[in-house]
Structure formats: structure tokens, C-alpha cells
Design a protein around this motif. Structure first.
Motif, short mmCIF file in Angstrom:
data_model
loop_
_atom_site.label_atom_id
_atom_site.label_comp_id
_atom_site.label_asym_id
_atom_site.label_seq_id
_atom_site.Cartn_x
_atom_site.Cartn_y
_atom_site.Cartn_z
N ARG A 291 122.91 -15.22 -30.69
CA ARG A 291 121.44 -15.08 -30.78
C ARG A 291 120.53 -16.36 -31.07
O ARG A 291 119.34 -16.29 -30.41
CB ARG A 291 121.32 -14.03 -31.81
CG ARG A 291 121.89 -12.82 -31.63
CD ARG A 291 121.50 -11.41 -32.12
NE ARG A 291 120.23 -11.18 -31.50
CZ ARG A 291 119.72 -9.69 -31.61
NH1 ARG A 291 120.16 -9.17 -32.59
NH2 ARG A 291 118.54 -9.44 -31.02
N PHE A 383 123.79 -12.09 -18.53
CA PHE A 383 123.56 -11.41 -19.75
C PHE A 383 122.50 -11.88 -20.81
O PHE A 383 121.79 -11.15 -21.13
CB PHE A 383 125.18 -11.70 -20.56
CG PHE A 383 125.31 -10.97 -21.94
CD1 PHE A 383 125.45 -9.39 -22.15
CD2 PHE A 383 125.20 -11.76 -23.02
CE1 PHE A 383 125.43 -9.14 -23.42
CE2 PHE A 383 125.43 -11.20 -24.15
CZ PHE A 383 125.58 -9.94 -24.63
N ARG B 44 128.56 -8.23 -29.65
CA ARG B 44 127.33 -8.90 -29.93
C ARG B 44 126.24 -8.30 -28.97
O ARG B 44 126.44 -7.37 -28.20
CB ARG B 44 127.58 -10.22 -29.64
CG ARG B 44 127.81 -10.65 -28.10
CD ARG B 44 127.97 -12.07 -27.93
NE ARG B 44 129.19 -12.46 -28.18
CZ ARG B 44 129.64 -13.19 -29.22
NH1 ARG B 44 128.79 -13.54 -30.09
NH2 ARG B 44 131.02 -13.40 -29.44
N LYS B 45 124.92 -8.71 -29.45
CA LYS B 45 123.92 -8.42 -28.68
C LYS B 45 123.45 -9.69 -27.85
O LYS B 45 123.73 -10.87 -28.59
CB LYS B 45 122.66 -7.91 -29.33
CG LYS B 45 123.11 -6.81 -30.10
CD LYS B 45 121.86 -5.96 -30.77
CE LYS B 45 122.08 -4.43 -31.06
NZ LYS B 45 122.00 -3.79 -32.16
N ALA B 46 122.71 -9.62 -26.70
CA ALA B 46 122.33 -10.63 -26.11
C ALA B 46 121.20 -11.25 -26.96
O ALA B 46 120.68 -10.66 -27.74
CB ALA B 46 121.66 -10.36 -24.72
N PRO B 47 120.59 -12.72 -26.70
CA PRO B 47 119.91 -13.10 -27.73
C PRO B 47 118.51 -12.33 -27.58
O PRO B 47 117.76 -12.49 -28.69
CB PRO B 47 119.71 -14.47 -26.85
CG PRO B 47 120.88 -14.93 -26.23
CD PRO B 47 121.63 -13.43 -25.91
N LEU B 48 118.21 -11.78 -26.50
CA LEU B 48 116.74 -10.96 -26.67
C LEU B 48 117.32 -9.65 -27.02
O LEU B 48 116.04 -8.64 -26.94
CB LEU B 48 116.47 -11.22 -25.26
CG LEU B 48 115.81 -12.43 -24.73
CD1 LEU B 48 115.43 -12.49 -23.31
CD2 LEU B 48 114.81 -13.05 -25.73
N GLY B 49 118.34 -9.20 -27.50
CA GLY B 49 118.69 -7.83 -28.14
C GLY B 49 119.32 -6.90 -27.17
O GLY B 49 119.77 -5.79 -27.48
N ASP B 50 119.14 -7.28 -25.82
CA ASP B 50 119.53 -6.21 -24.77
C ASP B 50 120.06 -7.23 -23.85
O ASP B 50 119.28 -8.23 -23.55
CB ASP B 50 118.47 -5.31 -24.32
CG ASP B 50 118.97 -4.12 -23.42
OD1 ASP B 50 120.22 -4.08 -23.34
OD2 ASP B 50 117.94 -3.70 -22.79
N PRO B 51 121.09 -6.96 -23.07
CA PRO B 51 122.31 -5.85 -23.03
C PRO B 51 123.22 -6.18 -24.21
O PRO B 51 122.81 -7.36 -25.23
CB PRO B 51 122.98 -6.07 -21.88
CG PRO B 51 122.32 -7.22 -21.20
CD PRO B 51 121.44 -7.75 -21.86
N ILE B 52 124.22 -5.65 -24.32
CA ILE B 52 125.12 -5.83 -25.61
C ILE B 52 126.50 -5.80 -24.91
O ILE B 52 126.76 -5.57 -23.71
CB ILE B 52 125.13 -4.72 -26.39
CG1 ILE B 52 125.75 -3.16 -25.72
CG2 ILE B 52 124.13 -4.30 -27.13
CD1 ILE B 52 126.24 -2.05 -26.50
#
Ligand SMILES: Nc1nc2c(ncn2[C@@H]2O[C@H](COP(=O)(O)OP(=O)(O)OP(=O)(O)O)[C@@H](O)[C@H]2O)c(=O)[nH]1
Lengths: 713, 81
Positions: A291, A383, B44-52
Motif C-alpha cells: 500500500r 492492479f 491484499r488491497k491495491a494501494p488505492l484500496g481497490d481492486p483486491i
């Protein structure tokens, strides 16, 4: 003995190593075409094995054989209609369970197949044990372990191709039995299909399964026949039955049964290593897409790709330029002055040069992209950025083509091939030209240096780029809401394991792309360059020419002049003549005839001509302005031209701003249009695009012009 | 209340109860092996929260939250199987 030909098709999941295996089999002996009607590449190769000639065809990578994506339809139609003698099903051994799903669908088609259990080197390294014998029995097919990278199992694979072809096989075909309720209905449907003459060539059980799966292609096929009425009854009933018993429909149940069969087979035959340690891929991912670092790393990699493509491309582009300059120098000195010389030097050599000059960029970009794709990072890039792209209605994969557009639209448009959905793809292609490309920069630099203070220069330039991005994003939204409504690829994407791609595969990929560009786009670009040349040289003004010769003569015989002075006068005369000729030519007349349309933007016919010739390549706008303002060869740093523009009372700050915006947004250059046509498929899109982009350019330029006039008074 | 794949925390495992998507998305999910009974884990989640990103059947799959919401799951405690 005559050689026998065996037609072999390669089928497999994306990233199963299909391309690598194809290269290992066919070597460099391959050619690329398109599957008819679609821009999906079709790779073919030939090789000799014993007394056989094996014709290989690489089908598009797919996870399944339903009718949802063009790749799947193509792969499946090829297998059904073209009937290859043998299908090699390439299976990624390190992800067996998912890969075997496609195998179960081949079983349903009852094609002659061999499973190539690829990536076997990785399987062994991980310590996974597979009971191949038992697996063969369950899937009713030979399974050959291969490694496309280590080149193992290749000859065994070929050997089995021949054996299957000669029907010397010792494995009995197996049928995947579905649950009872479904099988019952399949029998009923097959019974009905049996009587239909037109459907004889199809495998009835397969048709029946597809009907129960609600497959639109098969629906349309069978609907033609009278049995349809009875079939529909059965299908409707089966849906109700399944709902009652399983709260689900037949499509889901059939899929579940396939997966259950595979799951069972894996349990029976595969022994995974007992220790559950983190795989390399998990470790890398926990850094590369985490993240905090995910986004900066992504930006960094994009920056590298960009630098690699355009910075590294600069030098060879310069060489190509030099080479063509040299060539035209030679041609000018060898050929007698006149028509022939002009068409060869200014038409053909310039045109071919204009095509070839993009080659370094295209090669480099595709080397970079093939590398990223091969390593598995490409899917991660999508992604990371998908959330932002999704906001404007696009897919994460659209991002790379878009930023490539800042360098040059041509490789960018070609890079949209990774987008599988038509709407996503056309939208991305259409917004790429708004990302201000490198060739437009000279135009901005010239105008900014002429009309803005050095302090403001950077901001103005930045503003232009930002405007391009805003227009691109808005256009994407508009296109997705109008022309391509609802056409989007769902974001359900594999994140493949990280792997090191081989140099050879990477280079072959890039070479193929470069060749495609030369072959298809090159011809359009060349023809159009010659057309523009003709438009700016014809018709020739005989009166003007006579006067020109006369003037030259007079200078030459004038003894009171020094040689230096003479040269200066001569070149002035020549430029003036060029100017007059241009004004007289079709291009000049066109410029004049469109003047009423561009007048509101602050442009006169001279700018009109420059915009027209700018279609050959955007930087040509500068050199045409140079000709028109009688300066001969100029570049964007030419102080003289900037001064002349400032001196022209019709050319104001408002004009400059308006012109920059227009150049940013109006139709892309011919080279880009050539590639656009090839990738979009139909001229229709180009027409729509030309109208759209030119209207956008007009409206925004007009606004900018009027507002600036208002402010500056 | 039903919980969906998007409700699972990172590193939490779940088992698919049913997939409630339609059309293209549903077909794609089915083909990728997201059917009843399959176990998966949120990675995990992508850095911006979406996608996973999720792990199932030995591979990594990414999907948008929007799509994850269509997948009804039940939580399974991390220590069994
Ligand atoms: N270790 C190992 N790596 C392999 C093998 N075959 C292919 N690879 C690697 O796996 C990656 C993907 O291979 P490709 O040949 O591009 O796969 P593909 O199935 O053609 O993929 P698409 O072009 O996306 O359809 C590359 O990095 C290859 O170098 C193999 O047998 N063993």
C-alpha cells in the motif's frame, strides 16, 4: 515417400508459456497474420519432424471456451471449423487446477489432443509430485511434461503429435460425467439433435452442453432448425428443475461439475510439498504492490519505460534522419533538377524516412512491454492504477498506452492490443492523440518563445499538457457514455507468478510488432506523404518560375555585388519563390478556402496551410510557417521566425494561444491515422474521430482566442 | 447477514457460498474457478484500496470490490485445512 502434413493448434491459458513453447517448436520460422475480421494476431509456423511437416498455429490465450470474448470464439471456432489434426493444450504445471479447466472443455469437444504440462522445471523445483500416469487416465489424453524455457520434452511432444495423428495411441478417451439431472437432459437434447442434417458435423454432446450453458453462438446456430421448439421446452424445464433442486441454473452447475472433477483429479494425483513457505511471487508482491510503495514503484517503472523508449530512441532516430538527409543529398546532386528530383527527394525519400523514423521507438517500446508482460508486472500495473482508470470508465490496462502517447501516438495506439474489450480499446485509441506527443513540442516552443516571457514559458507549456490530459479524460467519459455504452471488460484478472522472460521471446515479440507497423501502416503513411507533397507543389506556376529564373540571372550577372551579398540575395529569392509557389498550390488554395472556418480562431490562410501540412507530422507546422514567412529551413529555436511572427500584426498572443490549443487537439498526423485505421479496423472510427477532435479543437481554440482578446484588449 | 468477499479482512480465509453476478462478470468468475465450495484467501488491497487480490486454487486473482461484492462467502477459521 511424400511428406505428410499435420495441422497442429496450440491452445492454453494466458501465461501458460504458449508463446515460449511455440517459439521453441517453430524457431524463427513463423509468420504473423490476423484472424479474419478481428485484430487478434495469428501466429503460424512450420517445422519438419521425421517425415512429417508440422503446421503449427498459435491460438489466442484463453481461460475458457465460452462465447464471451472474441479470443474464446476464435479459438473454439478454429478447433471446430478448421479441425486441426491435433490440439496441444499447454498447461501451466505450477497452476494445474486452474489450467485444467480449459482441458475439460477440450474433452467435451472430443478433439484429438495432447496436454503439454509446461513449466515442469518449476514444478520439480517446488517439490510437487504429479502422478502423470493416473492424470492421463482421468483426462483421457497423453500428458507430456515440458519446459519451454529449458527446452525439455520438446521432442517427446512432437513424437506424440505424430503418434496421435497416426492413431497409434494407447490412452482411452475419457468423458467428464456431469451430475445426473444434467446428463439426463443432455441425452434428451442429443436425441433431438441427431435428426438434424445441418448439425451433423458438430459433436452433439458438446452442442447440448453449450445449449444448457446458455451459449449465445450455439443458440443462434441451433435456432435455425425446427427442432428448436422442442429443445426450448427441454431447456426451460431444466432451468426450473435445477432451480428447485439446487437453487442454481444449469450453467453454474455444469461449471461446478467441471471444477469438481478437476479438484478430485488433483487430490488423487498431485502431492504438494508439505511445508507451506511463502513463494517468491508473494514475497515480491508484498513489496512491489504494497500500500505504501505500490504507487511510487509503479510511477517509477512507467518513467523507466518512457525513458527507455524515447530517450534511448533519440539517437537511432537521429541516425535514421541523418541517413535520409544524406540520401536526399545524394539524390539531389545526382538527379537533374525538376519534377523527378522533387518527387524522389521531397516525396518518396521524405515519406519513407517519415515511416522509418518511428521504428526505434516502436521496437524499444515493445521490447519494454514484452518484458513487463513476460515478468508478470503488467497485470500488477493494471492492479495498482485500476481505481483511477475505472473512474473514467476505463480499465487499468489502458494506462500504459495512454502515457506512451506523450512520446508518440503510434506505438501507443499499437499498445492498446492488450485491451481485450472493443469499447475499452477504441476509447483508449481515441483519447491517445490528446496526450500531447513529442512532435507537437516544437510548435509550442516556437510560439511560447515568440509571445511569452521566459518566466511564463514553463507554466504555459505545462498548462497545454494538462489541458490535453483533461480533454482526454473527459473524452473517455463521453465516449463511454455514448458510443461504447456498457462495453467494458470486467476486472477479473490473474496476477501471474513472477518469471524471468527470455531475451529471445521478448525480441521476437518486438520484431513482430515492428514488422506489422511497417507492413500495414507504412503503406498508408507513404501514400499520404506523397499526397501532401503533391498538394504543396501543384499546380506549378509557370509565370512565377520564369520570373524567378530571371531574378536569379540578374543577381548572377550583377558585378557590383560581393559573393556573400549574392548568396544572400539568391536565398531570399528562393524562399520568396517557395512562398509564392506554396500560395499558388493546392495546399495554398485549400488554406485560403478554409480561411472562413478558421478566421474566428484568429488564423489566416497561412496558418491554415501549416495546419494542413502538419498532418504529415506535427513538427512540420513549424517548417511550413518558416517557408511562409520566407525563412527557409527553420527549427523551433529559430529566433528569426519568432521575430517575424511577432512582427506580423495579425499574429498576436491570442493567436499563438489559440494555435497551440488547436495543434494539441486537432487530427493526429497521418502516421498515427494509418495505425489508428489498422487497429480500429474501420474508416468509420477515423471519420468519427476526425470530426470529434477537430470540433473539440475548434471550440477550445475559439474560447481561448476570444477570452485572451477580451483580457488583453 | 450475508457476508461477501469484499467484507473479508486481509489474510482472512473464506469459502464461496454462491456467486450472484450476471452476464460477462459471472461467466468470467465461473471460468476462473469461483464456484460454490471453493476456498479463498484475501491477500491484499491495491494501494488505492481497490481492486483486491485473492488466492485460490494455487493462483492469484485480482478483482474489483464491485465484483467481490457479488461473491457470497462464509468465513472459515484460519487453522482448519
Ligand atoms: N520456468 C519456466 N518459465 C517459462 C516456461 N515457459 C514459459 N516460461 C516463462 O513464462 C512467462 C510467460 O510465457 P509466455 O510464453 O509469454 O506465455 P503465454 O502463454 O504465451 O502468455 P500470453 O502471451 O500472455 O498468452 C515468460 O516469462 C516465460 O519466459 C517454462 O517451461 N518454465
Amino acid at each position: 515417400m511424400a511428406t505428410k502434413q499435420i495441422k497442429v493448434a496450440l491452445l492454453g491459458n494466458p501465461n501458460s508459456g504458449k508463446t515460449s513453447l511455440f517459439n521453441a517448436l517453430a524457431g524463427t520460422n513463423q509468420k504473423v497474420g490476423n484472424f479474419s475480421g478481428v485484430t487478434i494476431e495469428k501466429y503460424e509456423g512450420v517445422l519438419k519432424y521425421e517425415s512429417y511437416e508440422i503446421k503449427l498455429i498459435d491460438l489466442p490465450g484463453t481461460y475458457s471456451l465460452t462465447a464471451y470474448s472474441p479470443e474464446e470464439v476464435i479459438a473454439r471456432n478454429y478447433i471446430i471449423e478448421d479441425k486441426p489434426d491435433v490440439v496441444i493444450d499447454v498447461v501451466d504445471g505450477s497452476s494445474l487446477e486452474r489450467n485444467l479447466y480449459l482441458t475439460t472443455q477440450l474433452m467435451e469437444l472430443e478433439t484429438e489432443m495432447i496436454v503439454a504440462l509446461n513449466m515442469f522445471d518449476e514444478v520439480e523445483k517446488a517439490g510437487t509430485k504429479i502422478d502423470i500416469k493416473q492424470l492421463q487416465k482421468l483426462f483421457g489424453s497423453h500428458i507430456i511434461t515440458t519446459s519451454a524455457v529449458k527446452k525439455t520434452g520438446i521432442s517427446s511432444l512432437l513424437d506424440h503429435v505424430v503418434r496421435v495423428y497416426e492413431k497409434k495411441i494407447d490412452i482411452k478417451k475419457n468423458k467428464l460425467t456431469l451430475r445426473l439431472e444434467i446428463e439426463d437432459k443432455l441425452l434428451d437434447i442429443c436425441e433431438l439433435l441427431k435428426g438434424v442434417k445441418g448439425l451433423k458435423k458438430y459433436n452433439h454432446r458438446w452442442l447440448a452442453i453449450k445449449l444448457m450453458e446458455n451459449d449465445k453462438e450455439v443458440y443462434n446456430l441451433v435456432k435455425e432448425y425446427p427442432v428448436w421448439i422442442q429443445l426450448e421446452e427441454i431447456l426451460k424445464k431444466s432451468i426450473i428443475d435445477c432451480k428447485n433442486k439446487y437453487q442454481s441454473d444449469p450453467e453454474v452447475l455444469i461449471t461446478e461439475d467441471r471444477h469438481a472433477f478437476i479438484h478430485g483429479a488433483i487430490k488423487e494425483t498431485v502431492e504438494f510439498p508439505s511445508t507451506k513457505k511463502k513463494t517468491l511471487t508473494e514475497k515480491i508482491d508484498s513489496i512491489i504492490i504494497n500500500r505504501v510503495l505500490g504507487f511510487p514503484i509503479f510511477m517509477g517503472i512507467m518513467w523507466l519505460v518512457f525513458q527507455f523508449t524515447f530517450k534511448l530512441g533519440e539517437a537511432p532516430m537521429g541516425w535514421i534522419d541523418l541517413f535520409f538527409e544524406f540520401l536526399s543529398g545524394v539524390a539531389t546532386s545526382v538527379l537533374p533538377e525538376g519534377m523527378v528530383q522533387s518527387i524522389i527527394v521531397d516525396g518518396i525519400i521524405a515519406g519513407v524516412g517519415g515511416v522509418l523514423v518511428f521504428l526505434p521507438n516502436i521496437l524499444l517500446l515493445f521490447i519494454a512491454l514484452a518484458f513487463l508482460e513476460g515478468t508478470g508486472y503488467m497485470a500488477r500495473a493494471a492492479f495498482v492504477i485500476d481505481k483511477i482508470m475505472h473512474k473514467i470508465g476505463l480499465h487499468g490496462k489502458s494506462f500504459i498506452p495512454m502515457i506512451t502517447g506523450f512520446g508518440c501516438s503510434i506505438p501507443a495506439i499499437m499498445a492498446t492490443r492488450t485491451l481485450k474489450n472493443r469499447g475499452d480499446r477504441l476509447t483508449t485509441i481515441m483519447i491517445i492523440p490528446f496526450m500531447s506527443c513529442g512532435a507537437k513540442l516544437p510548435v509550442y516552443v516556437l510560439l511560447i518563445s515568440a509571445f511569452f516571457s521566459t518566466g511564463a514559458a514553463g507554466n504555459v507549456l505545462f498548462g497545454i499538457y494538462v489541458l490535453g490530459i483533461i480533454v482526454a479524460l473527459l473524452s473517455a467519459k463521453i465516449l463511454k457514455k455514448t458510443l461504447f455504452i456498457g462495453e467494458s471488460e470486467p476486472f477479473v484478472m490473474e496476477l501471474p507468478p513472477y518469471r524471468m522472460p527470455t531475451i529471445k521471446t521478448t525480441l521476437i515479440q518486438a520484431k513482430i510488432k515492428a514488422f506489422m507497423y511497417l507492413k500495414k501502416a507504412g503503406t498508408i503513411i507513404l501514400a499520404a506523404s506523397i499526397l501532401i507533397w503533391a498538394a504543396s507543389n501543384f499546380p506549378q506556376n509557370k509565370v512565377l518560375e520564369a520570373r524567378y529564373e530571371e531574378q536569379i540571372n540578374q543577381v548572377n550577372i550583377n558585378r557590383s555585388l560581393t559573393q556573400e551579398k549574392k548568396d544572400e540575395l539568391l536565398s531570399n529569392i528562393e524562399f520568396e519563390n517557395q512562398y509564392m509557389q506554396l500560395e499558388y498550390s493546392i495546399a495554398g488554395r485549400l488554406g485560403k478556402s478554409i480561411e472562413p472556418f478558421i478566421k474566428p480562431l484568429g488564423f489566416d490562410w497561412k496558418i491554415g496551410v501549416a495546419l494542413g501540412t502538419g498532418l504529415a507530422a506535427k513538427e512540420v507546422v513549424v517548417s511550413t510557417l518558416g517557408t511562409i514567412y520566407s525563412l527557409g529551413e527553420v527549427d523551433e529555436e529559430s529566433v528569426d521566425l519568432a521575430e517575424k511572427l511577432r512582427a506580423d500584426p495579425d499574429f498576436t498572443l491570442a493567436t499563438a494561444l489559440s494555435l497551440m490549443i488547436f495543434v494539441l487537439l486537432y487530427m493526429p498526423c497521418i502516421a498515427a491515422i494509418g495505425v489508428f485505421k489498422k487497429e480500429a479496423g474501420a474508416w468509420k472510427w477515423i471519420v468519427i474521430y476526425a470530426i470529434y477532435s477537430t470540433s473539440a479543437a475548434w471550440i477550445l481554440s475559439f474560447t481561448a482566442y476570444r477570452v485572451t482578446l477580451f483580457i488583453t484588449g | 447477514m450475508q457476508i461477501t468477499l469484499s467484507d473479508l479482512d486481509i489474510n482472512q480465509e473464506g469459502q464461496i457460498v454462491t456467486v450472484q453476478a450476471e452476464g460477462d462478470v459471472r461467466r468470467r468468475l465461473l471460468d476462473m474457478g469461483l464456484v460454490r465450495g471453493v476456498k479463498l484467501k484475501v491477500l491484499r488491497k491495491a494501494p488505492l484500496g481497490d481492486p483486491i487480490a485473492v488466492f485460490l486454487k494455487g493462483f492469484h486473482l485480482s478483482l474489483r470490490i464491485e465484483e467481490a461484492k457479488c461473491i457470497i462467502v462464509k468465513k472459515i477459521s484460519n487453522d482448519d485445512d
